[in-house]
Design an enzyme around this catalytic site. Structure first.
Site, PDB file in Angstrom:
ATOM      1  N   ILE A  56       0.873  -1.186   0.000  1.00 52.95           N
ATOM      2  CA  ILE A  56       0.000   0.000   0.000  1.00 52.95           C
ATOM      3  C   ILE A  56       0.906   1.231   0.000  1.00 52.95           C
ATOM      4  O   ILE A  56       1.791   1.354   0.863  1.00 52.95           O
ATOM      5  CB  ILE A  56      -0.931   0.020   1.238  1.00 52.95           C
ATOM      6  CG1 ILE A  56      -1.810  -1.248   1.262  1.00 52.95           C
ATOM      7  CG2 ILE A  56      -1.775   1.294   1.258  1.00 52.95           C
ATOM      8  CD1 ILE A  56      -2.724  -1.340   2.483  1.00 52.95           C
ATOM      9  N   VAL A  82       4.570  -1.318   3.301  1.00 53.07           N
ATOM     10  CA  VAL A  82       4.370   0.105   3.010  1.00 53.07           C
ATOM     11  C   VAL A  82       5.225   0.505   1.813  1.00 53.07           C
ATOM     12  O   VAL A  82       6.454   0.324   1.822  1.00 53.07           O
ATOM     13  CB  VAL A  82       4.745   0.986   4.228  1.00 53.07           C
ATOM     14  CG1 VAL A  82       4.475   2.454   3.914  1.00 53.07           C
ATOM     15  CG2 VAL A  82       3.988   0.549   5.467  1.00 53.07           C
ATOM     16  N   LYS A  83       4.555   1.044   0.793  1.00 56.42           N
ATOM     17  CA  LYS A  83       5.274   1.438  -0.423  1.00 56.42           C
ATOM     18  C   LYS A  83       5.614   2.924  -0.339  1.00 56.42           C
ATOM     19  O   LYS A  83       4.731   3.765  -0.099  1.00 56.42           O
ATOM     20  CB  LYS A  83       4.347   1.195  -1.613  1.00 56.42           C
ATOM     21  CG  LYS A  83       5.015   0.743  -2.875  1.00 56.42           C
ATOM     22  CD  LYS A  83       3.896   0.484  -3.893  1.00 56.42           C
ATOM     23  CE  LYS A  83       4.370  -0.159  -5.131  1.00 56.42           C
ATOM     24  NZ  LYS A  83       3.298  -0.210  -6.146  1.00 56.42           N
ATOM     25  N   ILE A  84       6.890   3.233  -0.541  1.00 55.39           N
ATOM     26  CA  ILE A  84       7.348   4.626  -0.482  1.00 55.39           C
ATOM     27  C   ILE A  84       8.180   4.889  -1.731  1.00 55.39           C
ATOM     28  O   ILE A  84       9.058   4.091  -2.067  1.00 55.39           O
ATOM     29  CB  ILE A  84       8.199   4.883   0.791  1.00 55.39           C
ATOM     30  CG1 ILE A  84       7.368   4.612   2.054  1.00 55.39           C
ATOM     31  CG2 ILE A  84       8.742   6.317   0.814  1.00 55.39           C
ATOM     32  CD1 ILE A  84       8.112   4.820   3.367  1.00 55.39           C
TER      33      ILE A  84
END
Ligand code: G3P
Length: 219
Positions: A56, A82-84
């Site tokens: 996400i 967690v996508k950054i």
């Protein structure tokens, strides 16, 4: 090679999970914008539909806000990653999150040096974008090979996730690189399961079996 679906479409995920081949899902803001439902609901459903990791992506911009949102996403479900996006200002954020045990997928990777930097921070996944390199006339699979070389030479623990795959040919080439994960648009996954010669062969066997005049093989 682990296979992820690159989509936020619940119908397609529901359709392909029973193949037993779907190891995870990657979503992004573009995917969520196409679903026409509350993103929180969409993501909750997806996290319940698959056992494997679901990426996400943060949508905040300022580093402090990205940090707070990443922590919020990390608590959303057990299987969340967690996508950054890669950016200088997010490197300290990523370092802090990794130290807290948050699994991070760094997205929008276009050089082996970007990959090296985030691998050093201990992120869970690194996503080179194959198709978007091809879009500008550079061989995306070569980029992927260089990223894999960096990982192997320095024995980094991060998994390399080949993203932005648009065609069967790209996926086929990627299978020769030894990459850890490929995330596929559902259309590419579907296309790979169909081959005209396989379909034709089934029709020919069916036609010949009818000539035998029996229903079952052991009748
Ligand atoms: O999820 C990130 C990536 O796979 C997007 O692909 O086709 O928009 O370049 P694409």
């Amino acid at each position: 090679m682990k296979i992820f679906l690159d989509t936020a479409n619940r119908e397609l995920i529901k359709r392909f999970v029973p193949t037993g081949l779907i190891d995870g899902i990657t979503t992004n803001p573009s995917h969520l914008s196409k679903e026409g439902d509350n993103p929180k609901q969409v993501l909750q459903d997806i996290c319940n539909m698959v056992k494997g990791p679901v990426s996400i992506e943060v949508v905040e911009k300022e580093p402090d806000a990205v940090l707070a949102q990443a922590r919020e996403i990390a608590k959303f479900a057990k299987n969340v990653v967690v996508k950054i996006p890669f950016a200088e200002q997010y490197l300290p954020v990523i370092k802090t999150l990794v130290a807290e045990g948050v699994k991070i997928n760094v997205t929008l990777i276009f050089t082996p040096l970007q990959a090296l930097m985030v691998a050093k921070l201990g992120v869970e996944m690194i996503s080179p974008f194959v198709g978007r390199w091809d879009d500008i006339g550079v061989d995306g699979v070569e980029l992927l090979e260089e990223v894999i070389t960096v990982k192997d030479l320095y024995d980094f623990s991060s998994q390399i996730l080949a993203a932005s795959i648009r065609t069967l040919i790209q996926w086929q080439k990627i299978t020769q690189t030894g990459v850890d994960i490929a995330t596929l648009p559902p259309a590419v996954f579907e296309q790979a399961m169909k081959h005209p010669l396989t379909l034709r062969g089934i029709e020919m066997f069916d036609a010949d079996w009818k000539k035998v005049g029996k229903k079952g093989i052991f009748d």
